[in-house]
Motif scaffolding. Structure first.
Motif, PDB file in Angstrom:
ATOM      1  N   THR A   9      18.106 -79.077  12.236  1.00 27.63           N
ATOM      2  CA  THR A   9      17.245 -78.253  11.294  1.00 27.63           C
ATOM      3  C   THR A   9      18.045 -77.022  11.213  1.00 27.63           C
ATOM      4  O   THR A   9      18.370 -76.310  12.008  1.00 27.63           O
ATOM      5  N   LEU A  10      18.500 -76.832   9.997  1.00 21.92           N
ATOM      6  CA  LEU A  10      19.175 -75.497   9.673  1.00 21.92           C
ATOM      7  C   LEU A  10      18.177 -75.132   8.398  1.00 21.92           C
ATOM      8  O   LEU A  10      17.765 -75.747   7.670  1.00 21.92           O
ATOM      9  N   GLU A  11      18.395 -73.696   8.387  1.00 16.94           N
ATOM     10  CA  GLU A  11      17.990 -72.930   6.973  1.00 16.94           C
ATOM     11  C   GLU A  11      18.782 -72.652   6.118  1.00 16.94           C
ATOM     12  O   GLU A  11      19.905 -72.155   6.629  1.00 16.94           O
ATOM     13  N   ILE A  12      18.524 -72.833   4.846  1.00 12.25           N
ATOM     14  CA  ILE A  12      19.736 -72.346   3.823  1.00 12.25           C
ATOM     15  C   ILE A  12      19.225 -71.485   2.781  1.00 12.25           C
ATOM     16  O   ILE A  12      18.210 -71.522   2.264  1.00 12.25           O
ATOM     17  N   TYR A  13      19.903 -70.291   2.720  1.00  7.86           N
ATOM     18  CA  TYR A  13      19.367 -69.397   1.964  1.00  7.86           C
ATOM     19  C   TYR A  13      20.364 -69.150   0.824  1.00  7.86           C
ATOM     20  O   TYR A  13      21.608 -69.579   0.941  1.00  7.86           O
ATOM     21  N   ASP A  14      19.919 -68.903  -0.511  1.00 11.65           N
ATOM     22  CA  ASP A  14      20.715 -69.110  -1.659  1.00 11.65           C
ATOM     23  C   ASP A  14      21.815 -68.289  -1.741  1.00 11.65           C
ATOM     24  O   ASP A  14      22.865 -68.573  -2.379  1.00 11.65           O
ATOM     25  N   ASP A  15      21.498 -67.107  -1.217  1.00 14.61           N
ATOM     26  CA  ASP A  15      22.528 -65.991  -1.234  1.00 14.61           C
ATOM     27  C   ASP A  15      22.595 -64.956  -0.101  1.00 14.61           C
ATOM     28  O   ASP A  15      21.442 -64.828   0.343  1.00 14.61           O
ATOM     29  N   GLN A  24      21.306 -58.839   6.656  1.00 16.42           N
ATOM     30  CA  GLN A  24      22.231 -58.395   5.766  1.00 16.42           C
ATOM     31  C   GLN A  24      23.236 -57.521   6.300  1.00 16.42           C
ATOM     32  O   GLN A  24      24.583 -57.309   6.102  1.00 16.42           O
ATOM     33  N   ALA A  25      22.644 -56.464   7.148  1.00 19.02           N
ATOM     34  CA  ALA A  25      23.500 -55.584   7.678  1.00 19.02           C
ATOM     35  C   ALA A  25      24.533 -56.100   8.641  1.00 19.02           C
ATOM     36  O   ALA A  25      25.882 -55.820   8.618  1.00 19.02           O
ATOM     37  N   LEU A  26      24.207 -57.054   9.285  1.00 14.57           N
ATOM     38  CA  LEU A  26      24.941 -57.752  10.378  1.00 14.57           C
ATOM     39  C   LEU A  26      26.139 -58.778   9.692  1.00 14.57           C
ATOM     40  O   LEU A  26      27.160 -58.415  10.104  1.00 14.57           O
ATOM     41  N   VAL A 104      38.294 -69.427  -4.553  1.00 13.70           N
ATOM     42  CA  VAL A 104      37.061 -68.772  -4.094  1.00 13.70           C
ATOM     43  C   VAL A 104      36.488 -69.742  -3.158  1.00 13.70           C
ATOM     44  O   VAL A 104      36.454 -71.100  -3.260  1.00 13.70           O
ATOM     45  N   THR A 105      35.918 -69.241  -2.075  1.00 11.53           N
ATOM     46  CA  THR A 105      35.067 -69.816  -1.170  1.00 11.53           C
ATOM     47  C   THR A 105      33.650 -69.423  -1.108  1.00 11.53           C
ATOM     48  O   THR A 105      33.185 -68.645  -0.785  1.00 11.53           O
ATOM     49  N   ASP A 106      33.000 -70.511  -1.606  1.00  7.44           N
ATOM     50  CA  ASP A 106      31.629 -70.394  -2.107  1.00  7.44           C
ATOM     51  C   ASP A 106      30.758 -71.360  -1.461  1.00  7.44           C
ATOM     52  O   ASP A 106      29.550 -71.579  -1.605  1.00  7.44           O
ATOM     53  N   GLN A 107      31.331 -72.133  -0.246  1.00 11.60           N
ATOM     54  CA  GLN A 107      30.581 -72.981   0.565  1.00 11.60           C
ATOM     55  C   GLN A 107      30.463 -72.319   1.893  1.00 11.60           C
ATOM     56  O   GLN A 107      31.321 -71.642   2.413  1.00 11.60           O
ATOM     57  N   PRO A 108      29.204 -72.594   2.621  1.00 15.94           N
ATOM     58  CA  PRO A 108      29.349 -71.781   4.048  1.00 15.94           C
ATOM     59  C   PRO A 108      30.402 -72.563   4.919  1.00 15.94           C
ATOM     60  O   PRO A 108      30.480 -73.754   4.767  1.00 15.94           O
ATOM     61  N   GLU A 131      20.969 -67.023  17.327  1.00 16.62           N
ATOM     62  CA  GLU A 131      20.917 -67.502  15.927  1.00 16.62           C
ATOM     63  C   GLU A 131      22.217 -67.125  15.253  1.00 16.62           C
ATOM     64  O   GLU A 131      22.999 -66.212  15.454  1.00 16.62           O
ATOM     65  N   ILE A 132      22.555 -68.201  14.607  1.00 12.36           N
ATOM     66  CA  ILE A 132      23.957 -68.167  13.815  1.00 12.36           C
ATOM     67  C   ILE A 132      23.938 -68.326  12.280  1.00 12.36           C
ATOM     68  O   ILE A 132      23.100 -69.175  11.888  1.00 12.36           O
ATOM     69  N   TYR A 133      24.250 -67.443  11.539  1.00 14.30           N
ATOM     70  CA  TYR A 133      24.260 -67.235  10.071  1.00 14.30           C
ATOM     71  C   TYR A 133      25.779 -67.341   9.717  1.00 14.30           C
ATOM     72  O   TYR A 133      26.655 -66.806  10.259  1.00 14.30           O
ATOM     73  N   PHE A 134      26.028 -68.277   8.915  1.00 14.56           N
ATOM     74  CA  PHE A 134      27.475 -68.300   8.381  1.00 14.56           C
ATOM     75  C   PHE A 134      27.459 -68.764   6.754  1.00 14.56           C
ATOM     76  O   PHE A 134      26.715 -69.444   6.217  1.00 14.56           O
ATOM     77  N   MET A 135      28.548 -68.230   6.182  1.00 10.95           N
ATOM     78  CA  MET A 135      28.626 -68.416   4.515  1.00 10.95           C
ATOM     79  C   MET A 135      30.401 -68.510   4.297  1.00 10.95           C
ATOM     80  O   MET A 135      30.778 -67.917   5.183  1.00 10.95           O
TER      81      MET A 135
END
Length: 160
Positions: A9-15, A24-26, A104-108, A131-135
């Motif tokens: 299970t992953l959470e996906i943010y639009d941007d 955002q700061a991290l 352009v790298t627009d995929q996580p 917790e890991i966030y990647f983009m």
């Protein structure tokens, strides 16, 4: 024979702007680190930022070498520095961003297999999920509550 189903299970943010301010700061720290990457061969810059339980933020960027095995990924640069500088601190969150110098790298972009295993080692060592966030350079951001979601059958020290 028994069949086993593994789900993630992953959470996906639009941007980036949908993320909580603290994330955002991290992620901005990871973006700043990405801009310091040394990637003359792959032309693929990666930055990572780690938030520790002592509120320190540790960053890393990929550092390449003409002798490819001698380089190091951003995630491992950051996590090993955190382990060396703050050996008692626990890693709470990690932000990762990657961009190509060619397109352009627009995929996580998730951590590579070696980085996943290295992050897993710290998650097991500290007995606390990271917790890991990647983009990519822009676009969607993926959140995983634990490295185990990205590497469900991880190799760990209990087998040694």
């Amino acid at each position: 024979m028994k069949e086993v189903k593994i789900e993630t299970t992953l959470e996906i943010y639009d941007d980036y702007n949908e993320l909580p301010q603290s994330i955002q700061a991290l992620m901005q720290s990871a973006i700043d680190a990405r801009n310091n990457a040394y990637a003359p061969y792959s032309k693929f810059n990666v930055g990572a930022a780690i938030l520790l339980d002592n509120n320190e933020v540790v960053i890393g960027s990929n550092q390449e070498n003409a002798c490819y095995p001698s380089g190091l990924c951003a995630e491992r640069t950051a996590i090993y520095y955190a382990g060396a500088k703050y050996p008692e601190a626990k890693i709470l969150k990690m932000a990762i961003t990657a961009s190509s110098q060619n397109q352009v790298t627009d995929q996580p972009i998730p951590p590579c297999g070696s980085c996943r295993q290295s992050i897993a080692e710290y998650e097991i060592k500290q007995d606390l999920q990271i917790e890991i966030y990647f983009m990519g350079a822009k676009g969607k951001v993926v959140k995983s509550h634990s490295l185990a979601n990205l590497l469900p059958l991880l190799f760990e020290n209990s087998v040694l």
